[in-house]
Design a protein around this motif. Structure first.
Motif, PDB file in Angstrom:
ATOM      1  N   ARG A 148       0.848  -1.199   0.000  1.00  0.00           N
ATOM      2  CA  ARG A 148       0.000   0.000   0.000  1.00  0.00           C
ATOM      3  C   ARG A 148       0.888   1.256   0.000  1.00  0.00           C
ATOM      4  N   ASP A 149       1.924   1.261   0.863  1.00  0.00           N
ATOM      5  CA  ASP A 149       2.824   2.428   0.936  1.00  0.00           C
ATOM      6  C   ASP A 149       3.574   2.598  -0.381  1.00  0.00           C
ATOM      7  N   LEU A 150       3.998   1.474  -0.941  1.00  0.00           N
ATOM      8  CA  LEU A 150       4.757   1.521  -2.198  1.00  0.00           C
ATOM      9  C   LEU A 150       3.900   2.124  -3.319  1.00  0.00           C
ATOM     10  N   LEU A 151       2.648   1.672  -3.422  1.00  0.00           N
ATOM     11  CA  LEU A 151       1.776   2.155  -4.504  1.00  0.00           C
ATOM     12  C   LEU A 151       1.373   3.609  -4.290  1.00  0.00           C
ATOM     13  N   ARG A 152       1.140   3.973  -3.034  1.00  0.00           N
ATOM     14  CA  ARG A 152       0.775   5.363  -2.740  1.00  0.00           C
ATOM     15  C   ARG A 152       1.936   6.285  -3.117  1.00  0.00           C
ATOM     16  N   ASP A 153       3.142   5.847  -2.760  1.00  0.00           N
ATOM     17  CA  ASP A 153       4.326   6.656  -3.056  1.00  0.00           C
ATOM     18  C   ASP A 153       4.543   6.761  -4.574  1.00  0.00           C
ATOM     19  N   TYR A 154       4.307   5.655  -5.250  1.00  0.00           N
ATOM     20  CA  TYR A 154       4.463   5.625  -6.720  1.00  0.00           C
ATOM     21  C   TYR A 154       3.483   6.614  -7.370  1.00  0.00           C
ATOM     22  N   ALA A 155       2.232   6.625  -6.881  1.00  0.00           N
ATOM     23  CA  ALA A 155       1.232   7.545  -7.443  1.00  0.00           C
ATOM     24  C   ALA A 155       1.576   8.990  -7.071  1.00  0.00           C
ATOM     25  N   ARG A 156       2.057   9.198  -5.843  1.00  0.00           N
ATOM     26  CA  ARG A 156       2.431  10.552  -5.417  1.00  0.00           C
ATOM     27  C   ARG A 156       3.489  11.131  -6.358  1.00  0.00           C
ATOM     28  N   ARG A 157       4.338  10.278  -6.882  1.00  0.00           N
ATOM     29  CA  ARG A 157       5.385  10.748  -7.811  1.00  0.00           C
ATOM     30  C   ARG A 157       4.863  10.845  -9.253  1.00  0.00           C
ATOM     31  N   GLY A 158       3.531  10.692  -9.425  1.00  0.00           N
ATOM     32  CA  GLY A 158       2.936  10.928 -10.746  1.00  0.00           C
ATOM     33  C   GLY A 158       2.575   9.679 -11.523  1.00  0.00           C
ATOM     34  N   GLY A 159       2.833   8.499 -10.942  1.00  0.00           N
ATOM     35  CA  GLY A 159       2.531   7.251 -11.657  1.00  0.00           C
ATOM     36  C   GLY A 159       1.030   6.960 -11.716  1.00  0.00           C
ATOM     37  N   THR A 160       0.663   6.158 -12.705  1.00  0.00           N
ATOM     38  CA  THR A 160      -0.729   5.704 -12.852  1.00  0.00           C
ATOM     39  C   THR A 160      -0.791   4.252 -12.386  1.00  0.00           C
ATOM     40  N   VAL A 161      -1.693   3.945 -11.463  1.00  0.00           N
ATOM     41  CA  VAL A 161      -1.785   2.555 -10.967  1.00  0.00           C
ATOM     42  C   VAL A 161      -3.197   2.027 -11.174  1.00  0.00           C
ATOM     43  N   LEU A 162      -3.285   0.843 -11.776  1.00  0.00           N
ATOM     44  CA  LEU A 162      -4.550   0.118 -11.827  1.00  0.00           C
ATOM     45  C   LEU A 162      -4.324  -1.202 -11.107  1.00  0.00           C
ATOM     46  N   LEU A 163      -5.066  -1.446 -10.034  1.00  0.00           N
ATOM     47  CA  LEU A 163      -4.902  -2.735  -9.369  1.00  0.00           C
ATOM     48  C   LEU A 163      -6.252  -3.368  -9.124  1.00  0.00           C
ATOM     49  N   SER A 164      -6.321  -4.673  -9.357  1.00  0.00           N
ATOM     50  CA  SER A 164      -7.593  -5.368  -9.199  1.00  0.00           C
ATOM     51  C   SER A 164      -7.632  -6.109  -7.876  1.00  0.00           C
ATOM     52  N   SER A 165      -8.833  -6.346  -7.410  1.00  0.00           N
ATOM     53  CA  SER A 165      -9.026  -7.152  -6.208  1.00  0.00           C
ATOM     54  C   SER A 165     -10.489  -7.583  -6.149  1.00  0.00           C
ATOM     55  N   HIS A 166     -10.748  -8.659  -5.386  1.00  0.00           N
ATOM     56  CA  HIS A 166     -12.152  -8.986  -5.144  1.00  0.00           C
ATOM     57  C   HIS A 166     -12.522  -8.606  -3.711  1.00  0.00           C
ATOM     58  N   LEU A 167     -11.599  -7.943  -2.993  1.00  0.00           N
ATOM     59  CA  LEU A 167     -11.856  -7.568  -1.607  1.00  0.00           C
ATOM     60  C   LEU A 167     -11.900  -6.058  -1.451  1.00  0.00           C
ATOM     61  N   LEU A 168     -13.064  -5.534  -1.082  1.00  0.00           N
ATOM     62  CA  LEU A 168     -13.230  -4.088  -0.962  1.00  0.00           C
ATOM     63  C   LEU A 168     -12.260  -3.493   0.056  1.00  0.00           C
ATOM     64  N   HIS A 169     -12.165  -4.123   1.236  1.00  0.00           N
ATOM     65  CA  HIS A 169     -11.330  -3.514   2.277  1.00  0.00           C
ATOM     66  C   HIS A 169      -9.859  -3.445   1.859  1.00  0.00           C
ATOM     67  N   GLU A 170      -9.476  -4.342   0.950  1.00  0.00           N
ATOM     68  CA  GLU A 170      -8.085  -4.369   0.499  1.00  0.00           C
ATOM     69  C   GLU A 170      -7.785  -3.161  -0.401  1.00  0.00           C
ATOM     70  N   VAL A 171      -8.716  -2.834  -1.297  1.00  0.00           N
ATOM     71  CA  VAL A 171      -8.459  -1.735  -2.231  1.00  0.00           C
ATOM     72  C   VAL A 171      -8.839  -0.373  -1.676  1.00  0.00           C
ATOM     73  N   GLU A 172      -9.863  -0.338  -0.813  1.00  0.00           N
ATOM     74  CA  GLU A 172     -10.331   0.999  -0.427  1.00  0.00           C
ATOM     75  C   GLU A 172      -9.297   1.750   0.408  1.00  0.00           C
ATOM     76  N   LEU A 173      -8.354   1.023   1.019  1.00  0.00           N
ATOM     77  CA  LEU A 173      -7.317   1.690   1.806  1.00  0.00           C
ATOM     78  C   LEU A 173      -6.246   2.321   0.927  1.00  0.00           C
ATOM     79  N   VAL A 174      -6.110   1.818  -0.267  1.00  0.00           N
ATOM     80  CA  VAL A 174      -5.019   2.314  -1.130  1.00  0.00           C
ATOM     81  C   VAL A 174      -5.535   3.143  -2.314  1.00  0.00           C
TER      82      VAL A 174
END
Ligand SMILES: Nc1ncnc2c1ncn2[C@@H]1O[C@H](COP(=O)(O)OP(=O)(O)OP(=O)(O)O)[C@@H](O)[C@H]1O
Length: 260
Positions: free
Chosen positions: A168-194
């Motif tokens: 989660r920290d890695l992806l947030r940091d990646y997006a903060r630096r301007g990256g585009t992230v698409l990540l899939s999941s079947h668990l709401l609580h897993e994605v809604e935090l990131v």
């Protein structure tokens, strides 16, 4: 930027995805959420040219994936962490990736450190990796070419709670630096935090999309219909829990949605 427009894929008379359209913006983490079989992987496979679309198109930075020169330098992909040669070590897999992308081998050590795979783990064969280790290696492989876009299918699968926090920290940091992230999941609580944005898919169709706050606000306006053998007792029990309910003419009560 990822743009998906009217994407449809049929297998015989079965429609796996049906007129799927969305955009993933730079600087944002977009969560692609849906139950098993909803069509997430099919959509992602079409984006990177592994499956052909029956109709519609997907572009990344304005290009179809197969037209991108040295794609690993622009789009990092993790679809299936086990889809690597089981007899190769983690380090060998990353070295081959680095060579294919024309990167210095020093990049391999940087990535191993970033995903916290130790020197001895990097020298183990993939067949002896745990699922969590495979996911870390897959993320290292996706990040190897320092791409602007990341497409990750269920990347948290197999990670322990500490691993999920790390990702989660890695992806947030990646997006903060301007990256585009698409990540899939079947668990709401897993994605809604990131995720900043959410795309909800069910039976191959997009059922909702938007930024997390506006989707949560829309959800909060809805109510849940409940019923019991004794609705008077049900209303009393709900009131005791501090839940507001509106009795209906027939035997049921309507509760406003409440996030726990
Ligand atoms: N090659 C294929 N031939 C026939 N049906 C397919 C094929 N690939 C996918 N499907 C079907 O399309 C539907 C969507 O599958 P998909 O793998 O995209 O779902 P998903 O949302 O990624 O699910 P999961 O969370 O289980 O990975 C499923 O019903 C699947 O069986």
């Amino acid at each position: 930027m990822i743009e998906v427009q009217g994407l449809t894929r049929t297998y015989g008379d079965y429609t796996a995805i049906d007129d799927v359209s969305f955009t993933c913006k730079p600087g944002r983490v977009t969560g692609f959420l849906g139950p098993n079989g909803a069509g997430k992987t099919t959509t992602m496979r079409i984006m990177i040219g592994l499956t052909t679309a029956t109709r519609g198109e997907a572009t990344i930075g304005g290009y179809h994936y197969h037209d991108i020169v040295n794609p690993g330098r622009h789009v990092g992909v993790l679809l299936d962490a086990s889809a690597q040669h089981a007899g190769r070590t983690g380090q060998e897999i990353l070295r081959i990736g680095a060579r294919t992308m024309d990167l210095p081998s020093s990049r391999v050590d940087e990535m191993l450190a970033q995903v916290s795979l130790s020197e001895s783990e990097a020298k183990r064969k993939l067949r002896n990796y745990s699922l969590g280790m495979k996911q870390r290696l897959g993320i290292a492989h996706a990040l190897l070419g320092d791409p602007e876009v990341l497409i990750l299918d269920e990347p948290a699968n197999g990670l322990d709670p500490a691993g999920i926090r790390w990702m989660r920290d890695l992806l947030r940091d990646y997006a903060r630096r301007g990256g585009t992230v698409l990540l899939s999941s079947h668990l709401l609580h897993e994605v809604e935090l990131v995720a900043d944005e959410l795309i909800l898919i069910g039976h191959g169709k997009i059922v909702a999309q938007g930024d997390k706050e506006s989707l949560s606000a829309a959800d909060a306006k809805q109510s849940t219909l409940v019923t019991a053998h004794d609705n008077v007792q049900l209303a009393a029990a709900l009131a005791a829990e501090g839940l507001e309910s509106t009795p209906r003419a027939r035997a049921c009560a309507s509760l406003p949605a409440r996030r726990t």
